[in-house]
Structure formats: C-alpha cells, structure tokens
Design an enzyme around this catalytic site. Structure first.
Site, short mmCIF file in Angstrom:
data_model
loop_
_atom_site.label_atom_id
_atom_site.label_comp_id
_atom_site.label_asym_id
_atom_site.label_seq_id
_atom_site.Cartn_x
_atom_site.Cartn_y
_atom_site.Cartn_z
N ARG A 36 -2.64 -17.65 -8.18
CA ARG A 36 -4.00 -17.06 -8.21
C ARG A 36 -4.74 -17.84 -9.18
NH1 ARG A 36 -1.22 -11.91 -7.27
NH2 ARG A 36 -1.66 -11.21 -5.16
N ASP A 96 -7.30 -12.91 2.10
CA ASP A 96 -8.63 -13.11 2.29
C ASP A 96 -9.30 -13.94 1.26
OD1 ASP A 96 -8.45 -10.65 0.98
OD2 ASP A 96 -9.74 -9.66 1.92
N ASP A 116 0.33 -7.51 3.68
CA ASP A 116 -0.62 -6.28 3.72
C ASP A 116 -1.36 -6.09 5.14
OD1 ASP A 116 -0.28 -5.78 1.03
OD2 ASP A 116 -2.23 -6.71 0.56
N GLY A 138 -0.79 -13.65 -3.07
CA GLY A 138 0.54 -12.87 -3.07
C GLY A 138 1.51 -13.75 -1.96
N THR A 164 0.30 -12.82 4.40
CA THR A 164 0.15 -11.81 3.33
C THR A 164 0.77 -10.49 4.19
OG1 THR A 164 -1.28 -9.96 2.36
CG2 THR A 164 -2.28 -11.18 4.22
N ASP A 221 -3.97 -7.02 6.27
CA ASP A 221 -5.38 -6.84 6.16
C ASP A 221 -6.39 -7.84 6.16
OD1 ASP A 221 -4.70 -8.31 3.71
OD2 ASP A 221 -5.53 -7.05 2.32
N ARG A 256 -2.78 -2.50 -2.29
CA ARG A 256 -3.71 -1.87 -3.30
C ARG A 256 -4.92 -1.41 -2.47
NH1 ARG A 256 -3.91 -6.62 -6.85
NH2 ARG A 256 -1.87 -6.21 -7.97
P1 ADP Z 1 -5.27 -13.43 -1.37
O1 ADP Z 1 -5.48 -14.69 -0.89
O2 ADP Z 1 -3.77 -12.82 -1.13
O3 ADP Z 1 -6.09 -12.30 -0.80
P2 ADP Z 1 -6.32 -13.53 -4.02
O4 ADP Z 1 -7.51 -12.44 -3.71
O5 ADP Z 1 -5.78 -13.45 -5.30
O6 ADP Z 1 -5.16 -13.60 -2.93
O7 ADP Z 1 -6.99 -15.03 -3.65
C1 ADP Z 1 -6.08 -16.10 -3.85
C2 ADP Z 1 -6.99 -17.25 -4.57
O8 ADP Z 1 -7.94 -17.74 -3.54
C3 ADP Z 1 -7.62 -17.01 -5.84
O9 ADP Z 1 -6.69 -16.88 -6.99
C4 ADP Z 1 -8.82 -17.95 -5.91
O10 ADP Z 1 -8.16 -19.21 -6.16
C5 ADP Z 1 -9.20 -18.16 -4.58
N1 ADP Z 1 -10.11 -17.19 -4.26
C6 ADP Z 1 -10.35 -15.94 -4.24
N2 ADP Z 1 -11.69 -15.36 -4.01
C7 ADP Z 1 -12.41 -16.60 -3.98
C8 ADP Z 1 -13.73 -16.96 -3.83
N3 ADP Z 1 -14.33 -15.62 -3.80
N4 ADP Z 1 -14.24 -18.04 -3.81
C9 ADP Z 1 -13.44 -18.95 -3.94
N5 ADP Z 1 -12.04 -18.87 -3.81
C10 ADP Z 1 -11.51 -17.74 -4.21
O1 F6P Z 2 -1.35 -8.71 -1.35
C1 F6P Z 2 -0.16 -8.68 -1.43
C2 F6P Z 2 0.06 -7.85 -2.35
O2 F6P Z 2 1.69 -7.64 -2.39
C3 F6P Z 2 -0.37 -6.28 -2.28
O3 F6P Z 2 0.26 -5.30 -1.41
C4 F6P Z 2 -0.09 -5.86 -3.85
O4 F6P Z 2 -0.99 -4.95 -4.15
C5 F6P Z 2 -0.35 -6.88 -4.67
O5 F6P Z 2 -0.11 -8.17 -3.81
C6 F6P Z 2 0.65 -7.25 -5.62
O6 F6P Z 2 0.39 -8.33 -6.52
P1 F6P Z 2 1.24 -8.79 -7.83
O7 F6P Z 2 2.02 -9.87 -7.32
O8 F6P Z 2 0.16 -9.60 -8.70
O9 F6P Z 2 2.08 -7.82 -8.35
#
Ligand code: ADP
Ligand code: F6P
Length: 324
Positions: free
Chosen positions: A76, A107, A131, A15, A129, A133, A175
C-alpha cells in the site's frame, strides 16, 4: 496493435489474493505472444515510483500458476495517493519505456490506475481481492479460493463445536464487505451471519437464533461475523454469560488470503490478464476488466468505480431460513 505499444508493465497492489500470480502469468505470456516486452514491477506503486522493475519472459512466470500470493510482492503506497506520487510514477514509466500498464488489485488500486491514465500512462485495472467488493464486477480474483479456505476451517471448527455442544463465533475477513461472510456462512450452515452492510442487534440477531436452535435440538451453534463488525472474543463471552452455552471465538485472519488458487481463480485470472493486454494493444485505457453476465469484459474505470455493489439480501434471508 496500438501504434506505440511495445513495452507494458504489470504490478500487484493492495491486499494480495490467490490467483494474482495467474493474472501476472497471463499478462506476461499473452503480451509476449503478441510481441510485447513485459516488465514486472515490484511492490505495487512503490516499485513504479522507485523504478524497481525487471523484464519478465514467458519462462520467468513458470511454476507460479498454482501458487498463492504474488511473485511481484504487493504494497500500500501512501505517496501514490498524492498528485506528486502519480507524476513521479509516470516519469519513471517513461524512463523504462513503458507504453502501458496493468494494475492488479482492489478499488483503491483502481483509483491509482485512473490517476495514471489522467497523467498520461495508459492503464488497465484487473480486480484481484478476496473481498469480491468491486462494484462493476460480479467476481474478483481470489474470492473463490478464500471461500474454500473459510469453508475448510469452519467445517473443522464445527466438528469440535458439535463434540463439546458449544457455540463457535468465527470472524472472517471483510472490513466493509460481507460477501465472504454471507457465502461462506451459507456454505457452512451458519446459524447466525453478521455483515457490515446490515444493522443488527445482539438480542434479536444473535441470542434469539442461538436459543431457538438449541430448543430445536441443535448441538452446536455457528456464528460467522465479518471483520468489519469485529468483537468476536467479547461476543463469545457474552453469549456464554447470557445463554449458559459454552462459547469459543476464532479469528481466521490471514490464512484466508493464502493458498493455491482454485480452478475458478486460475481461469478467471488468465482470461482477465489476457483481456487487459488485448485492450492495451487495441489502444484502450482507463478500463476495468470485469465479469458481467458471467463473461469477461471491460468497463470505464470512472463508471465502474461509481457503481454500487449491493450484498444480495436474498442470500441474507436464505441463510436465516436454512438455519431453522
Ligand atoms: P485495494 O486496492 O486492495 O483496495 P488500497 O485501498 O489499500 O487497496 O489501495 C492500494 C493502493 O492504491 C494504495 O496504497 C495507494 O497506493 C493506491 N490508492 C488508493 N487510493 C488511491 C487514490 N484515491 N488515488 C490514488 N491512488 C490510490
Ligand atoms: O482487502 C482484502 C483484505 O484481506 C480485507 O478483507 C481485510 O480487511 C484487509 O485486506 C486486511 O488487510 P491487512 O493485510 O492490512 O491486514
């Protein structure tokens, strides 16, 4: 300078968050200051896998400091969760001559950064982010801007809720994390704040405080609900049915992710971007740049991902005391 560090990449993933641009700018400018070639990778890990990258010079990141979103776009990338995707990313990095990478995200993105290091591409993660978090960091880039956006919106909702003597139920993002809800809720004088970290019941934690507020002479009620709990439209209906107080629901949504970053987000992003480059230059990898004891520093990715960030319960209690 690390012996082989000549070219680095930077990408944004997951995000988006206000201040990501400031972090990209810092990576490009501090990298250039140290004589590095910096490549901007488009659309998160998708761009790495597909070789979508361009060289960024200091002037290419002019006029982005004050802009929300990310000039590199974000995504993502499901393919990157698989070993084959990571391997492909490392191969493409080799083709473009990348000696190191800075990943700006949350994360999930950090897990990808850890996998890249294990597969042979030195990578540094930077928390971006709304969040807040990330367990190992007291702060994530974008959080302050988001809180101010929520504060402005809830202040406006409060004006009309007071005029109509209504109850307003407002959903904010988060979330799995209640940071936005609790801090924005306190900043806006919410009567009820519901976060995903804590158990709650409708009668005790929603109805009772609303009715008590009314009996103490309040002319409106503000209920802030984190996205992870959801159901604000139904909740507003139920409040109206059970209390007789006219109620309305508002879902703030993606407005919370945009906008010009605050001073705190611009400065933190700049400091974190600079440290990420310095770590790569010092031959380090597999690190998360973070804020600890109010200082920008770094921790090992695995250690950082294993930490558990608790929602400060003193804020939950404070919010209740302030609502009387
Ligand atoms: P954020 O980084 O905001 O927490 P996501 O959880 O959607 O967002 O993760 C972003 C991207 O990081 C994912 O689309 C994927 O490409 C990569 N990613 C997430 N989890 C993993 C994982 N366990 N191992 C490798 N890459 C990951
Ligand atoms: O991780 C950032 C965040 O904005 C969260 O607070 C929210 O739950 C989520 O992303 C929303 O994601 P999307 O862009 O897929 O609607």
């Amino acid at each position: 300078m690390a012996k082989n560090m000549k070219t680095i990449g930077v990408l944004t993933s997951g995000g988006d968050a206000p201040g990501m641009n400031a972090a990209i700018r810092a990576v490009v400018r501090v990298g250039s200051y140290h004589g590095l070639k910096v490549m901007g990778i488009k659309r998160g890990y998708n761009g790495l896998i597909n070789g979508e990258m361009v060289q960024l010079e200091p002037r290419d990141v002019s006029e982005i400091l004050q802009r929300g979103g990310t000039m590199l776009q974000t995504a993502r990338c499901l393919e990157f969760k698989e070993e084959a995707g990571v391997k492909k990313g490392v191969e493409i990095a080799k083709v473009f001559g990348l000696d190191g990478l800075v990943v700006i995200g949350g994360d999930g993105s950090f897990r990808g950064a850890k996998d890249l290091c294990a597969a042979g591409l030195p990578t540094i993660a930077l928390p971006g982010t709304i969040d807040n978090d990330i367990d190992c960091s007291e702060y994530t880039v974008g959080y302050d801007t988001c809180l101010n956006t929520v504060k402005d919106a809830v202040d406006k909702i409060r004006d009309t809720a007071t005029s109509h003597e209504r109850c307003s139920v407002i959903e904010v993002m988060g979330r799995a994390a209640g940071y936005i809800a609790i801090q924005a809720g306190i900043a806006c004088g919410a009567d009820v704040i519901l976060v995903p970290e804590n158990k709650w019941s409708f009668d005790e934690d929603v109805l009772r405080p609303i009715l008590e507020s009314k009996s103490r002479g309040k002319r409106h009620s503000i209920v802030v609900v984190a996205e992870g709990i959801g159901g604000v439209i139904e909740m507003a209906k139920e409040i109206e049915e059970k209390t007789g107080i006219e109620s309305r629901a508002t879902i703030l949504g993606h407005v919370q992710r945009g906008g010009s970053p605050t001073v705190q987000d611009r400065v933190t992003a700049s400091e974190m971007g600079a440290l990420a480059v310095e770590l790569l230059l010092a031959g380090k990898q597999n690190r998360i740049v973070c804020l600890r004891d109010n200082k920008v520093t770094d921790v090992d990715i695995e250690e950082g991902l294993a930490m558990k960030k608790e929602l400060p319960q003193r804020l939950v209690n404070l919010a209740k005391q302030l609502a009387i």
